[in-house]
Structures are given as C-alpha cells and as structure tokens.
Design an enzyme around this catalytic site. Sequence first.
Site, PDB file in Angstrom:
ATOM      1  N   TYR A  54     130.539 -37.920  52.835  1.00 54.91           N
ATOM      2  CA  TYR A  54     131.310 -38.741  51.911  1.00 54.91           C
ATOM      3  C   TYR A  54     132.660 -38.088  51.634  1.00 54.91           C
ATOM      4  CZ  TYR A  54     126.851 -41.118  50.895  1.00 54.91           C
ATOM      5  OH  TYR A  54     125.670 -41.815  50.984  1.00 54.91           O
ATOM      6  N   TRP A 205     120.240 -48.003  48.231  1.00 55.75           N
ATOM      7  CA  TRP A 205     121.673 -48.015  47.982  1.00 55.75           C
ATOM      8  C   TRP A 205     122.202 -49.446  48.053  1.00 55.75           C
ATOM      9  CZ3 TRP A 205     125.089 -49.424  52.016  1.00 55.75           C
ATOM     10  CH2 TRP A 205     124.575 -49.350  53.321  1.00 55.75           C
ATOM     11  N   SER A 206     123.328 -49.642  47.399  1.00 55.56           N
ATOM     12  CA  SER A 206     123.998 -50.939  47.318  1.00 55.56           C
ATOM     13  C   SER A 206     123.115 -52.034  46.722  1.00 55.56           C
ATOM     14  CB  SER A 206     124.495 -51.379  48.701  1.00 55.56           C
ATOM     15  OG  SER A 206     125.486 -52.367  48.580  1.00 55.56           O
ATOM     16  N   ALA A 209     125.045 -55.118  46.250  1.00 55.58           N
ATOM     17  CA  ALA A 209     125.702 -55.623  47.466  1.00 55.58           C
ATOM     18  C   ALA A 209     127.209 -55.383  47.426  1.00 55.58           C
ATOM     19  CB  ALA A 209     125.392 -57.108  47.683  1.00 55.58           C
ATOM     20  N   LYS A 216     131.939 -61.392  40.830  1.00 57.29           N
ATOM     21  CA  LYS A 216     133.409 -61.339  40.698  1.00 57.29           C
ATOM     22  C   LYS A 216     134.140 -61.931  41.896  1.00 57.29           C
ATOM     23  CE  LYS A 216     133.770 -56.532  42.366  1.00 57.29           C
ATOM     24  NZ  LYS A 216     134.128 -55.158  41.955  1.00 57.29           N
ATOM     25  N   ARG A 228     136.545 -53.668  45.743  1.00 56.56           N
ATOM     26  CA  ARG A 228     136.139 -52.986  46.972  1.00 56.56           C
ATOM     27  C   ARG A 228     136.568 -53.763  48.209  1.00 56.56           C
ATOM     28  NH1 ARG A 228     130.614 -49.999  46.742  1.00 56.56           N
ATOM     29  NH2 ARG A 228     132.022 -48.728  45.491  1.00 56.56           N
ATOM     30  N   GLY A 285     126.957 -46.735  41.814  1.00 52.22           N
ATOM     31  CA  GLY A 285     128.208 -45.995  41.850  1.00 52.22           C
ATOM     32  C   GLY A 285     129.110 -46.536  40.764  1.00 52.22           C
ATOM     33  N   GLN A 291     131.146 -48.930  33.791  1.00 50.40           N
ATOM     34  CA  GLN A 291     130.236 -49.517  34.770  1.00 50.40           C
ATOM     35  C   GLN A 291     128.882 -48.816  34.744  1.00 50.40           C
ATOM     36  OE1 GLN A 291     132.788 -48.932  38.200  1.00 50.40           O
ATOM     37  NE2 GLN A 291     133.313 -51.112  38.271  1.00 50.40           N
ATOM     38  N   ASN A 295     125.297 -50.710  33.998  1.00 52.55           N
ATOM     39  CA  ASN A 295     124.225 -50.740  34.987  1.00 52.55           C
ATOM     40  C   ASN A 295     122.928 -50.093  34.513  1.00 52.55           C
ATOM     41  OD1 ASN A 295     125.852 -52.091  36.822  1.00 52.55           O
ATOM     42  ND2 ASN A 295     126.488 -50.229  37.888  1.00 52.55           N
TER      43      ASN A 295
END
Length: 336
Positions: A54, A205-206, A209, A216, A228, A285, A291, A295
């Site tokens: 990363y 992960w994700s 999505a 949004k 993103r 993330g 955020q 979450n």
Amino acid sequence: MDFRYLGNSGLKISEIAYGNWLTHGSQVEADVAQACVRRALDEGITTFDTADAYANTVAEQVLGEALAGERRESLEIFTKVYWPTGPRGHNDSGLSRKHIRESIDASLRRLRTDYVDLYQAHRFDTETPLEETMLAFADLVRAGKVLYVGVSEWTAEQIRAGHALAQELKVPLISSQPQYSMLWRVIEAEVVPTSEELGISQIVWSPIAQGVLTGKYKPGQAAPEGSRATDTKGGADMVARFLDDDVLERVQRLEPIAADLGLSMAQLAVAWVLQNPNVAAAIIGASRPEQVTDNVKASGVRLEADVLKAIDDALGDVVVRDPAMTAQSAPAKRPS
C-alpha cells in the site's frame, strides 16, 4: 464495539477493522491519517489492517507512527506480502522464501512492532511452490514474528491446499481476506463453505463497494468532486466496475430500507456483510475521522430476514455472484 473470534482460534478481533489501503500515504495527508486512526481507537476498533504494497510501503509507516505509544497487547495488527515493493527488482514480489523473510522484517520496522498478529499472503503465487511458501510462514510463526497466518483473494481450492500444508506444519492458518459486499458476493458459493469446513474466517474488504453503496454516485450524473471515482492514483480503477447506471439506480432503492432502520447507507452496507456468520470483521477505510464514527455504528446491528430479502429484491440481477471471479481477479503470474 462487538468482537468475534478469528477462525478456529482463540484470537478475538473487533468486527469493524480499520484499513489503510487507498488512503494513508496516498489520498490523505499524514496528519489526517493519524486523526482517522485516533478516531478508530476512540470508537473501540482494535484491529488494524495494512500491507507492505500500500502506497509502496508508506501506508505501513504511517500506521506504525499513528499507533506508536498504544499498548501493543491491546491491538491486533495485520499486514500482507506478495505485491511488488521497493525498486521492483526480480525478487521484490511473490511468496518465495526470500521475499517473505525480507518483507516481514521490513514490515515490522515500519510498523514499529516485534510481531504482527496476522500475516497474509496477499495473492496466490503461481510461480512459487506452495510448500515453500507455507514453510516460510511456519518459520516466521516459530520465530515469534507472526502469530497467525491468513490469505487474501485465494480460491476455495487454493485455500484447501494451503490449509492442508498448514496442518502438517502446525501453522495456524485462520483467515481469508476477500472483497465482499451487497454487490460483490463471489465468495458465497465456494470460498465461504470451504472456509467454514476448515475453521477459517473472512476479513472482508470493500464492504461499501468503494463508496458506491453510500449512494453518493447518482445514475446519469458525474462523480462527485474528490470522490474515489475521480482519484487517478488507483481508486478510480477499482470503483469503475460499479459505476453502471443500472447498478447505481438499484443502489438508490436501498435508501428507504436504510432510512426505515435509522441507518445511513454506509452503515447498512457494513451491517449487511456482518450478517454472514463466516465474516469475522469488515474492513473500513476513511479519509476523514467522521467516516469512521459513522461506519462503526454498524457494529452490533442485526438485520432481520425481511430486510435481507428487501435488499436482494432492490439489487436484483446487478449483484455479481460468479465464484470464478476470484481466480479471474488474481494475477496469472508474479507481478514485477
């Protein structure tokens, strides 16, 4: 924050994990990244996931700095090995014994720790004998540098083969880290049943999505500035598969479902993946501390059967379910 056991082990992890894949060292500045980690800690997250690849090792460094001074025993720190790092030399990727041994030492330095709780094979290496890889992992476990071993985006067949060798070598292979969300369910047919049989959990992960499940992105409209989908450093490539008007229109149908439950769209998406009993944690993330706060409210949420059916009805046939996608998304040969 609720906690779950990771695989067939005694290790408990927070069911919301904090990951820094496309943010630390890439999308956000170091001070914002540290603020996001601080907020994660304040919200009860104890599990932090990263990888050496990363931001070409910078994400590990940022995470190590952000966690410095925290009680190590109270944290679960995960990282991964496989993708190219450094100058991309001929041995700077893959799961060879050489690359694994060199990578773990570099990761530990960047993370400012003597060990990682979970070390994951970031993809399956078609150019290295699986026996070589698993023996290298076993040596790290016995050296105390790694407590548990996991894989990421391996097929059910690959997981079974790796687990068999892990059993022979007395290595605790306890986790799989795949992409999983309401829109991307390719693990359900094969990876999840195999993992349940072998005592392996998913760390997904994700779950939102890449932000699409927040609602949004609107059908027929340009992506919001700063999202993103407008990130040319890699985020746009990942989210592109979901930016079809039919997909986006169906995602909008989730809004009243979330509202009826008193949840944000993001909270609904994270809560949805946590309904799967084989999922130990959902990785979130953040590019802003707010955020994280939003979450984590998905922790402990239980969705009734009628809600799950309403979600399925809303999304219909835009959901990707083909188990072959796991293999298709993996490199056919070691990257350089």
